[in-house]
Design a protein around this motif. Structure first.
Motif, mmCIF file in Angstrom:
data_model
loop_
_atom_site.group_PDB
_atom_site.id
_atom_site.type_symbol
_atom_site.label_atom_id
_atom_site.label_comp_id
_atom_site.label_asym_id
_atom_site.label_seq_id
_atom_site.Cartn_x
_atom_site.Cartn_y
_atom_site.Cartn_z
ATOM 1 N N ASP A 85 6.201 -7.122 -4.368
ATOM 2 C CA ASP A 85 7.156 -6.712 -3.341
ATOM 3 C C ASP A 85 6.664 -7.197 -1.975
ATOM 4 O OD1 ASP A 85 8.870 -5.450 -1.588
ATOM 5 O OD2 ASP A 85 8.994 -3.626 -2.799
ATOM 6 N N VAL A 142 6.815 -4.665 0.945
ATOM 7 C CA VAL A 142 5.696 -3.721 1.007
ATOM 8 C C VAL A 142 4.463 -4.414 1.568
ATOM 9 C CG1 VAL A 142 4.118 -2.306 -0.375
ATOM 10 C CG2 VAL A 142 6.571 -2.294 -0.871
ATOM 11 N N ALA A 190 3.076 2.002 -4.499
ATOM 12 C CA ALA A 190 3.552 0.667 -4.097
ATOM 13 C C ALA A 190 2.405 -0.184 -3.563
ATOM 14 C CB ALA A 190 4.645 0.808 -3.045
ATOM 15 N N THR A 218 0.017 -1.137 -6.449
ATOM 16 C CA THR A 218 0.642 -2.150 -7.316
ATOM 17 C C THR A 218 0.559 -3.524 -6.666
ATOM 18 O OG1 THR A 218 2.172 -0.523 -8.266
ATOM 19 C CG2 THR A 218 2.784 -2.850 -8.442
#
Length: 592
Positions: free
Chosen positions: A291, A294, A364, A367
């Motif tokens: 992402d 993020v 998040a 990850t």
């Protein structure tokens, strides 16, 4: 009315294949490895790249089967006796590395401002190394079967087993509702279910799988054998999943149970194409899941986290390896190879977020940190490879040389194969034999031979049987077409091996020689010469005269083969005529 354009259902498949076909060769050409090629291709086509895919989780869910199949293949290489011999590395070295790394990484998390329980979960998630990246790298450089490669595999197995107690730890650390108490009894139910699943798998693998494959081999239905191989892998994975365990663990156990089977090489060859495609799809999915929003919003924190966690883990692995007696070169190699977080970290973080043990922001960020660490690992490996010491390279080459000197592969175990194997066994060399006749295999086992089922004309079966590492490959199959095909693909499948082949007749021998065989013997040639020698003796010749005549015949035959190979059959016929005239002339001179 909304009508989908023709072929739209195939569009995602075509895009995925195109991304892999373009990205992987490009990155390998740059010396960065195939894993980074997959990750980068996934990032470009994912929701944070060109946006061609919006749900990477769906792809990862399917692509996890690639990791499952990879561990099945690893299990096929880990015979129970071998696994028992590695018990010290699995439970000793593996546990020590996990505990030391977990403790230091937890302190890193606390230093970043996390509470101790949250830091512990994040640390243990990062401890779980990426089995896919490490095994792919070991496979690409041919290190998986070496002693140092086996030690890395042992540590990976321990880390895969850790997911079970770590998920229990997450449940224990998760906040409980007001007035709720932890039911001790209920905690035993998942454990009993897990043990029951393992028991069912062991019983089925021990007493059902081999008879099933024997029936299928007699039916000679190749596609059904492939279907059965997939059934075993996916069935074992499903059984473990139902028991609350890792699918990869189930596939690994199934591979171990079949590692002593005569069908192991054929199974590996059948699974290999699916494993490669799905594992590539897994890396594409990981790349898509990065992402960038993020990462952009928390760039400093994530970059600092990646560098701190990878540096701490690298240092831990090196120190543990040195403390366990590994040389400096091996310790550095292991530390670089295992410095990243792994795919099971996603499982752990997701479970922790669902249980409320960590908040969505931590999930998040962690990850993203794990994905970036996986993306950086191929670059680290490439840099280490270019800066690696000559001593480490020499040690690796020496290990490979030792294995190569003692490895012989015989394809076909009929009358000729059985006789050819006796000298090899008498010398004490390592011998692997494959045949595609189940009755021959059973008869050979009755006399103490270990013969594996497999189609020797398939390059994938030859690779699975170890043709690439063998010093000598002996082809004794009674199939002219298959023997010729093996000779033609020899340089690709076993480029460093001596290739010795049984030929049907003179014409076949010439074909095999032109194809690159190192030594060719016609199946009746030597026995016919021995019979001819007895005929010469029976005609009144002495032992010396008979030996001289047969040596003469042997030399002339070799010369004729050389001439036919260079100039065609006419030259061979001319030499044969010369042989007859010379033989007559020699007989006349002897009489006079």
């Amino acid at each position: 009315m909304d009508v989908n354009p023709p072929g739209s259902d195939l569009m995602p498949v075509v895009v995925l294949l195109a991304a892999a076909v373009i990205g992987v060769p490009l990155f390998r050409r740059l010396g960065l490895g195939s894993v980074l090629g997959y990750l980068s291709a996934g990032l470009f086509i994912g929701p944070f790249g060109f946006g061609l895919f919006s749900d990477p989780e769906a792809i990862l869910h399917i692509a996890e089967l690639g990791v499952v199949m990879f561990l099945f293949v690893v299990g096929l290489e880990m015979r129970p006796s071998k696994l028992w011999a590695l018990r010290g590395s699995i439970f000793g070295l593996g546990s020590l590395q996990a505990l030391v790394c977990g403790a230091l990484l937890t302190m890193v998390g606390v230093a970043f401002g996390l509470t101790t329980p949250v830091a512990l979960i994040c640390a243990m998630g990062f401890v779980l190394t990426s089995t896919a990246i490490v095994m792919q790298t070991l496979s690409e450089r041919g290190d998986a079967a070496s002693p140092r490669g086996q030690r890395i595999v042992a540590i990976l197995l321990l880390e895969d087993l850790l997911i079970i107690p770590l998920l229990a730890l997450v449940a224990f650390l998760a906040p409980q509702p007001e007035g709720a108490t932890r039911a001790v009894f209920n905690n035993w139910i998942p454990l009993a279910t897990a043990l029951g699943s393992i028991g069912v798998l062991v019983i089925g693998g021990r007493w059902l799988l081999n008879p099933m494959f024997q029936v299928l081999a007699r039916a000679k239905a190749r596609e059904v054998m492939t279907a059965a191989a997939l059934l075993v892998v996916l069935g074992a994975a499903l059984l473990m999943q139902l028991g609350g365990l890792s699918m990869a663990l189930g596939a690994f156990l199934a591979g171990v149970l079949l590692s002593e089977s005569s069908f192991r090489h054929q199974l590996e060859a059948d699974i290999e194409p699916f494993r490669g495609l799905l594992l590539g799809l897994f890396f594409l999915g990981v790349g898509m899941s990065l992402d960038l929003s993020v990462v952009s919003a928390n760039a400093k924190l994530i970059i600092a986290g990646v560098l701190a966690l990878m540096a701490a883990k690298t240092l831990c692995i090196y120190l543990v390896a040195r403390a366990a007696g590994s040389a400096h070169g091996e310790a550095v190699d292991r530390a670089v190879l295992m410095a990243q977080g792994g795919e099971f970290a996603f499982v752990l973080f997701s479970a922790a977020a669902t249980a409320g043990a960590i908040n969505p922001a931590v999930n998040a960020n962690m990850t993203a940190i794990v994905v970036l660490s996986m993306a950086l690992t191929p670059i680290m490996i490439t840099v280490h490879k270019r800066l690696g010491t000559k001593a480490a390279k020499a040690a690796s080459q020496q290990e490979a040389a030792v294995d190569r000197r003692t490895s012989v592969l015989i394809i076909g175990f009929g009358r000729m194969g059985q006789i050819a194997s006796q000298g090899i066994l008498a010398r004490g060399a390592s011998l692997t034999v494959i045949d595609n006749n189940i009755e021959v295999i059973k008869e050979a086992q009755a006399y103490g031979f270990k013969v594996f089922y497999g189609d020797g004309s398939q390059a994938s079966v030859l690779r699975a049987a170890g043709a690439g590492e063998a010093s000598v490959v002996v082809i004794c199959i009674n199939d002219k077409k298959a023997a010729t095909y093996i000779a033609q693909i020899a340089k690709d499948v076993f480029p460093g091996s001596k290739l010795l082949i049984r030929a049907y007749d003179r014409e076949h021998a010439l074909t095999l020689t032109k194809a690159g065989a190192d030594y060719v013997i016609r199946e009746t040639f030597e026995s016919a010469l021995l019979l001819g020698r007895q005929a010469v003796l029976a005609s009144g010749a002495t032992e010396d005269e008979a030996d001289e005549v047969m040596d003469f015949v042997r030399r002339r035959d070799a010369q004729r083969l050389d001439l036919e190979s260079a100039g065609g059959k006419f030259a061979g016929r001319e030499l044969l005529l010369g042989t007859r005239q010379s033989a007559k002339r020699a007989a006349v001179e002897e009489q006079t």
